[in-house]
Design an enzyme around this catalytic site. Structure first.
Site, PDB file in Angstrom:
ATOM      1  NE  ARG A   1      -3.590   2.155   2.808  1.00 19.50           N
ATOM      2  CZ  ARG A   1      -4.772   2.436   2.253  1.00 19.50           C
ATOM      3  NH1 ARG A   1      -5.294   1.635   1.350  1.00 19.50           N
ATOM      4  NH2 ARG A   1      -5.424   3.534   2.594  1.00 19.50           N
TER       5      ARG A   1
ATOM      6  NE  ARG B   1      -6.401   8.360   5.183  1.00 21.54           N
ATOM      7  CZ  ARG B   1      -6.901   7.642   4.168  1.00 21.54           C
ATOM      8  NH1 ARG B   1      -6.562   7.925   2.922  1.00 21.54           N
ATOM      9  NH2 ARG B   1      -7.735   6.636   4.398  1.00 21.54           N
TER      10      ARG B   1
ATOM     11  CG  HIS C   1      -8.161   4.584  -4.297  1.00 21.36           C
ATOM     12  ND1 HIS C   1      -7.097   4.449  -3.417  1.00 21.36           N
ATOM     13  CD2 HIS C   1      -8.124   5.876  -4.712  1.00 21.36           C
ATOM     14  CE1 HIS C   1      -6.458   5.609  -3.299  1.00 21.36           C
ATOM     15  NE2 HIS C   1      -7.066   6.493  -4.081  1.00 21.36           N
TER      16      HIS C   1
ATOM     17  CE1 TYR D   1     -10.358   9.445   4.103  1.00 20.13           C
ATOM     18  CE2 TYR D   1      -8.918   9.790   2.220  1.00 20.13           C
ATOM     19  CZ  TYR D   1      -9.977   9.133   2.816  1.00 20.13           C
ATOM     20  OH  TYR D   1     -10.657   8.160   2.127  1.00 20.13           O
ATOM     21  CB  SER D   2      -4.590  15.853   2.942  1.00 17.13           C
ATOM     22  OG  SER D   2      -4.981  16.704   3.990  1.00 17.13           O
ATOM     23  CB  THR D   3      -7.286  12.519  -1.312  1.00 16.27           C
ATOM     24  OG1 THR D   3      -7.927  13.721  -1.804  1.00 16.27           O
ATOM     25  CG2 THR D   3      -8.199  11.847  -0.324  1.00 16.27           C
TER      26      THR D   3
ATOM     27  CD  GLU E   1     -11.877   2.720  -2.478  1.00 15.05           C
ATOM     28  OE1 GLU E   1     -11.559   3.856  -2.126  1.00 15.05           O
ATOM     29  OE2 GLU E   1     -11.085   1.750  -2.472  1.00 15.05           O
TER      30      GLU E   1
END
Lengths: 406, 287
Positions: free
Chosen positions: B39, B47, B92, B140-142, B154
């Site tokens: 990952r 993130r 994703h 979150y900071s993608t 996704e």
């Protein structure tokens, strides 16, 4: 006749120049070929009874000798008692000695190993739970067995990875285990030696009697037992017992899928938990003297692996498992059945000549090993009746060991 | 693996993703992680695009993914500036049974809402749901947040490290429709107001854990694979390793998703809870 090919029709025909012991010369077979069915059956019974009584006589004479190999060793047909090898010959297993009991050593020490691959979580969590709830078996309890619970690859587990440096499940060759230990060695090579000291040494009388190694797969294989020999009666009887006890399809290390790596699915965990419980129950029954009846099991023996089609330069895969094959583990694959679908939509077909059974279809960890799927042949193996060797036999055997060493 | 495979395909031959009046760039965001089939190497890249990371002084001592985030910000950003790319499609997979999901980061992004409406209609009767993550604490900071219109794709369920042909094709089809929409938009087509049903992230639910932080229960078999289905108070939620059921005790019906995603064990998330809302998208037309 019955649409048999000419080969099938002529298989039992007598021909000149064959040995006197050629099976085509058997009187019951000749009677059958002549269509004299009742006489053939009667002759078959007579011959079998004659063989049984000859075998009983030989067994009586051989009673004080060592007659079987330690079950923890790999068992080949060469090492088996000669009578059992002959009993398995013949497509109808007519020589199977169904009333003969094979006596095998007690299983005093069993190891249950989880986390051999650190991201195969059912085994990790199950062994952790078993360690928490560890029950000490009383010595005097019938069928006593000492169970060791082991988390095989703790560092890989911590990182939720299959392995840290190299696949632990490939580090147990004799060469790998016998080399000197060095801090510079890959982590798993050091660990395999530690496990060998704990559970082995491999091939020695001190080794544990049975190892139950828990794995998960991304393939749709259900509950699988992987054995290393079709003569390992203990493993095959355990398999039969599991098959009768569970509703999950069992085939014949305990591998359960489908489950993504790094995930624990409750249904898969529960199946593994009951599977392990059944294995330990079987061992206790066995050690208590239960006779396990003979019979037949279907086993799948690996024939070959098939890799993905790959780009010549980058070695990246250029196709995925075909949707008609995905998740169809153990469903017969025929020549010309779809195998892969390229990224441009073309279907690539199975070009083998023999229908075979696919398994480990699209196992995540096998991309790096160049395996998209494995193919197996199914065959029926005859199991004898078995029971644990009696105390006197066990002691005589151990004395036999001792006197040989002297 | 779906995104990696598609992007590698398009890097080799980008014909499929070319559209008139659009510059479309296929890009592997985390090549080192791809090479190791993991990952991430040091920290989760998706993130790592926080303002702090992006403005931190460059240096080799930074985690690999932070360095990579800064590099991506230079290529496709800077984040928040007029030079930033218009759209980033961030591909994703998930081990959860989410089917095809589009992830929205703002309920006021009318362009994205219109695109998602277009995609949903184009792939019907197949399903494509929209997940909105605008929660002040849970968002979150993608990597896609660099662009003016970030779109997350996704698709699951698919184990990590595995390529399933049905999942691969589903992602490919969604991208095709998304690019078609952009082409139509650029040609001047007006998209009238529409409503879009979204699943709005409201809460994260962790696994029950012991004092040492180890999980002590699994997603209940009744909940496993039931992404997007209603979870009512009293419904089974977790099953302990010794077989006891833990029930959902919330005040009302919710819609869980990201159920049993492999990567979220370490993020203390067994699933997220969403509520169903309908958003209204204004008409849009190229200026």
């Amino acid at each position: 006749m019955y649409y048999f090919t000419s080969l099938a029709l002529s298989l039992n025909e007598l021909e000149d120049g064959v040995a006197p012991t050629d099976s085509r010369r058997r009187p019951d077979q000749r009677l059958m070929e002549d269509g004299r069915w009742e006489e053939a059956n009667a002759e078959k019974q007579r011959l079998e009874e004659k063989q049984r009584s000859a075998r009983r006589e030989r067994e009586r004479e051989a009673a004080s000798q060592r007659t079987s190999e330690p079950i923890r060793r790999r068992c080949t047909s060469r090492e088996l008692p000669g009578t059992l090898v002959r009993a398995l010959r013949g497509p109808d297993h007519s020589e199977m000695e169904v009333d003969k009991v094979v006596h095998l050593p007690r299983l005093s020490r069993v190891a249950v190993c989880g986390g051999t691959h650190g991201n195969e979580l059912s085994g990790v969590y199950l062994v952790k739970e078993m360690l928490k709830a560890k029950n000490v078996m009383k010595e005097e309890e019938e069928g006593h067995v000492s169970v060791l619970m082991v988390l095989s690859n703790p560092w890989a587990m911590q990182q939720c990875r299959r392995y840290v440096n190299t696949d632990l499940n490939r580090c147990f060759t004799h060469a790998a285990l016998s080399g000197p230990v060095s801090k510079k060695d890959p982590y798993e090579m050091i660990r395999s030696k530690e496990l060998n000291a704990m559970l082995g040494p491999k091939g020695s009388p001190e080794a544990v009697d049975l190892v139950c190694d828990l794995h998960n797969t991304t393939s749709n294989m259900g509950l699988c037992l992987i054995a290393y020999s079709d003569c390992d009666w203990i493993c095959l009887h355990i398999f039969r017992y599991l098959q009768a006890s569970t509703t999950v399809p069992t085939r014949s290390t305990m591998e359960i899928g489908p489950q993504p790596h790094g995930v624990v699915r409750s249904n898969i965990y529960t199946t593994m938990k009951y599977g392990v419980q059944h294995v330990l129950d079987w061992v206790r029954f066995y050690n208590s003297g239960t006779v396990f009846e003979g019979g037949f099991v279907d086993v799948y023996t690996m024939v070959k692996n098939i890799d993905y089609p790959r780009d010549g330069e980058t070695r990246n895969i250029t196709a995925a498992i075909h949707p008609q094959l995905q998740d169809r583990d153990f469903c017969l694959l025929h020549p010309e059945d779809p195998l892969f679908q390229t990224f441009s939509g073309e279907t690539l077909r199975y070009k083998g000549k023999e229908p075979l059974y696919p398994f480990f279809i699209n196992e995540c960890a096998y991309y790096e090993k160049g395996i998209a799927l494995s193919l197996a042949r199914k065959r029926r193996v005859a199991l004898p009746r078995i029971r644990v060797r009696a105390e006197q036999e066990q002691q005589a055997n151990e004395q036999g060991f001792a006197s040989e060493e002297e | 693996m779906s995104g990696v495979t598609l992007v590698n395909l398009w890097v080799k031959n980008s014909a499929e993703i070319q559209r008139k009046r659009v510059e479309t760039k296929p890009f592997i965001t985390n090549p080192k992680a791809v090479e190791k089939c993991t990952r991430y190497v040091d920290t989760d890249l998706n993130r790592a695009f926080s303002p702090e990371n992006l403005s931190a002084p460059e240096g080799d001592d930074l985690p690999y993914e932070v360095q990579r985030a800064q590099e991506i910000n230079r290529i496709f950003g800077p984040k928040g500036s007029p030079e930033a790319y218009d759209v980033i499609f961030d591909l994703h997979n998930t081990t959860s049974n989410m089917g095809c999901t589009l992830i929205l980061e703002s309920s006021k992004d009318h362009f994205n809402l219109q695109m998602m409406n277009y995609i949903k209609k184009a792939i019907a009767p197949a399903s494509c749901l929209v997940l909105l993550n605008e929660h002040p604490l849970l968002k979150y900071s993608t990597s896609r947040s660099i662009a003016k219109h970030p779109v997350g794709l996704e698709v699951g369920p698919q184990p990590q490290g595995v390529l399933r042909s049905n999942i691969f094709e589903a992602m490919r089809v969604i991208l095709k429709h998304a690019l078609d929409f952009i082409e139509l938009f650029n040609e001047g087509m007006e998209f009238p107001p529409c409503t879009v049903e979204v699943f709005w992230v409201s809460e994260r639910i962790d696994y029950p854990r012991d004092a040492n932080g180890n999980i002590i229960a699994m997603v209940h078999p009744n909940l496993q694979d039931c992404d997007w289905e209603p979870l009512n108070p009293g419904d089974p939620m977790f099953q302990t390793f010794d077989g006891k059921t833990i029930h959902y005790q919330g005040p009302g019906t919710v819609y869980p998703t990201f159920i049993n995603e492999a990567a979220y064990y370490e993020k203390q998330q067994a699933f997220v809870i969403t509520r169903r809302e309908t958003l209204v998208a204004s008409a849009i037309r190229k200026a």
